[in-house]
Design an enzyme around this catalytic site. Structure first.
Site, PDB file in Angstrom:
ATOM      1  CD  GLU A 146      -2.646   1.219   2.626  1.00 50.60           C
ATOM      2  OE1 GLU A 146      -3.120   0.117   2.987  1.00 50.60           O
ATOM      3  OE2 GLU A 146      -2.849   2.283   3.240  1.00 50.60           O
ATOM      4  CD  GLU A 172      -3.475   7.438   5.217  1.00 48.03           C
ATOM      5  OE1 GLU A 172      -4.501   6.846   5.589  1.00 48.03           O
ATOM      6  OE2 GLU A 172      -2.327   7.112   5.581  1.00 48.03           O
TER       7      GLU A 172
END
Length: 269
Positions: free
Chosen positions: A147, A152
């Site tokens: 990932e 974020e």
């Protein structure tokens, strides 16, 4: 640093990257009419209330109330409080709805520059993200697929964004991760910013508004496998609640919107 400004056209940086980094291989400029859903030729819409493995509180719908173009060159992911359709989540009747899209089996790519111009939402418990998963996710599972979190933000840190890798031996609450704080301490929700990674066989570098702020290489995975050598697909979403951001509180206003001006992928030449 130059702040991202949305003016309905490609910023100069995009042209610079085309010349310097290589050809544009995939993009969505989000020029559809107001109210149109995401382009089904490019995006899959995820529908579920399973919490994403993070105890998130939203139900991801396929409704244009949560996923729609605004007619001004953006796709908008909207997180809303309430649940008029009586969706059921992992914890019972859902309290929030939102949107999540991915390019699995529609666009995957290995290496290159992956960038998006985004105006993020804000508020306690709001968790916007622009990220990627390995295309073998359905076969090997997470985190063995790898990932790459390009951007974020957790809403209680309005001036900070995070970039991370999750893989075998470094995942969940123990990723290979770093963060970038706005140099003036301003909230990233105030305007559009460009979030990017440049991914090569020997490492991945993160950028905010063309400022490189970290690079991770195989030496940074603490002796664990470097699994970033195969195609990945793109994901955009706004989560509500979860173990990292915590739940919304009385100071969190809804709806909250993440506006995406464009997503582009370039070869690195």
């Amino acid at each position: 640093m130059a702040l991202g400004v949305h003016n309905g056209s490609a910023p100069p940086a995009a042209a610079d990257h085309t010349a310097r980094q290589g050809a544009l291989v995939w993009s969505d400029e989000f020029e559809a009419e107001a109210g149109a859903p995401p382009d089904p030729g490019k995006w899959n819409i995820e529908v579920n209330g399973d919490g994403g493995g993070n105890q998130e509180l939203q139900y991801y719908t396929d409704s244009t109330d949560n996923l729609a173009h605004d007619g001004e060159g953006n796709m908008v992911i909207t997180a809303r409080e309430g649940n008029p359709a009586d969706y059921q989540c992992h914890y019972g009747t859902c309290q929030y709805t939102s949107g999540r899209v991915n390019t699995a089996e529609k666009f995957t790519h290995t290496y290159g520059r992956y960038e998006a111009s985004i105006k993020i939402p804000t508020g306690q418990g709001i968790w916007p993200a622009f990220w990627m998963l390995g295309d073998d996710f359905s076969e090997v599972g997470w985190p063995d697929s790898g990932e790459i979190d390009i951007m974020e933000n957790v809403g209680h840190e309005p001036a900070t964004v995070h970039g991370s890798l999750h893989g075998p031996g470094y995942s969940g609450g123990n990723p290979v991760s770093g963060s970038y704080r706005h140099p003036q301490g301003w909230a990233f929700a105030d305007t559009f910013h460009t979030f990017a990674v440049e991914w090569r066989p020997d490492g991945i570098t993160w950028f905010v508004d063309d400022v490189a702020y970290q690079t991770f290489t195989p030496d940074d995975t603490r002796g664990n496998p470097w699994v970033y050598d195969h195609p990945f697909f793109l994901i955009l979403n706004v989560a509500v609640g979860g173990e990292w951001p915590g739940s919304p509180d009385a100071g969190t206003s809804f709806p909250q919107e993440m506006k995406i001006d464009y997503v582009r992928v370039y070869d690195l030449g």
